[in-house]
Design an enzyme around this catalytic site. Sequence first.
Site, short mmCIF file in Angstrom:
data_model
loop_
_atom_site.label_atom_id
_atom_site.label_comp_id
_atom_site.label_asym_id
_atom_site.label_seq_id
_atom_site.Cartn_x
_atom_site.Cartn_y
_atom_site.Cartn_z
N ASP A 55 7.97 -2.11 6.71
CA ASP A 55 7.80 -2.00 5.27
C ASP A 55 7.71 -3.39 4.64
OD1 ASP A 55 7.57 -0.62 2.85
OD2 ASP A 55 9.73 -0.38 2.60
N HIS A 103 0.26 0.34 1.34
CA HIS A 103 1.04 1.52 0.99
C HIS A 103 0.15 2.72 0.68
CE1 HIS A 103 4.71 -0.87 0.95
NE2 HIS A 103 5.38 0.28 0.85
N HIS A 136 -0.56 4.21 3.98
CA HIS A 136 0.62 5.00 4.36
C HIS A 136 0.55 6.39 3.76
CE1 HIS A 136 4.43 6.79 3.05
NE2 HIS A 136 4.92 6.40 4.22
N HIS A 157 8.73 5.56 7.28
CA HIS A 157 7.88 4.96 6.25
C HIS A 157 7.32 3.61 6.71
CE1 HIS A 157 6.72 3.70 2.15
NE2 HIS A 157 7.31 2.55 2.42
#
Length: 360
Positions: A171, A254, A257, A271
């Site tokens: 992350d 992101h 993702h 995540h």
Amino acid sequence: MDRIIISPSKYVQGNGALANIGNYVKALGTKPLILADALVTKLVGDTVATSFHSVGIKPEFDCFNGECSRPEIDRLLARCNQTPFDVIIGIGGGKTLDTAKSVAFYQKVPVVIVPTIASTDAPTSALAVIYTPEGQFSEYLMIPTNPNMVIMDTGVVSRAPVRLLVSGMGDALSTYFEARANKVSGCQTMAGGASTLAAQAIAELCYKTLLADGYKAKLAVEQGLCTKAVENIIEANTYLSGIGFESSGLAAAHAIHNGLTQLAECHHLYHGEKVAFGTLVQLVLENAPMAEIETVLAFCRSIGLPTNLHMMGVKELDMERLMAVAKASTAEGETIHNMPFKVTAEDVLAAIVTAHQLGL
């Protein structure tokens, strides 16, 4: 556009920091409600209670029921209406912490966030993710202020499963690259304005810290140990990445993702594991120098982050299904549109496949 940086009022980190929680929190309130699940309460409850008792405060505990949902928030608000708690403390993982943030927001009292893992950069943020009682995403709760205090007991965090720390590094890996893209595009960040020099510097320091200490930290945590490298990585995963993403902006990584959630094969991933691959895809979209891509690939391989779709559970490259990922990644309102150039679903599909090949 004004430049804005936001952050928690106080960030505390240290091996054994929970033993001092009473002393830190007493400035915020003297009637704390502590939210933690049964496992976390068993792990640190006595330490926390002893610390508060040492400063003349009697804390009350409530067992988190496992989901940051409206019913759970309402249950806790009902208890707060019966007892005048003046500070809410969340101890545990992300859903516990988001529930504590939400309850404190509605009660208009300070909140103290105590993560027991370093798997994401969410603890420092002014945001809570609310789910249905069944665990499906429901809504984002945008909170006007960041937590009043974040306490990271690195001794506790270093004893958590190593995959969680590695996910946090995945992350955090995106922070610098997404911040860099937002700096060029000039898009508004989650802080509500343009990025500051300080936020950009924090994002870059996050990346440099990962490269310098990530592998060493992984080795230590595999043995349940806390070293200087572990301390640095916990700060990078939590504080540096947290301030970096919120005050410097999100971009393609992101959004990729979010697109990958279209694939059932990827649902088992954390995540940060998906964000790490999203970072590689963003670098391909930017046509970043090969040396930079190779540095990121080498880092991911050294700590065990996925670098291709096969490692993420996708056995065959089905272009139609990958296009669904690409379309979800480029949906209206997605952060990929913070990139300093127009990005289409076709661009994303090409970048996903190329990143996959580079990461084999």
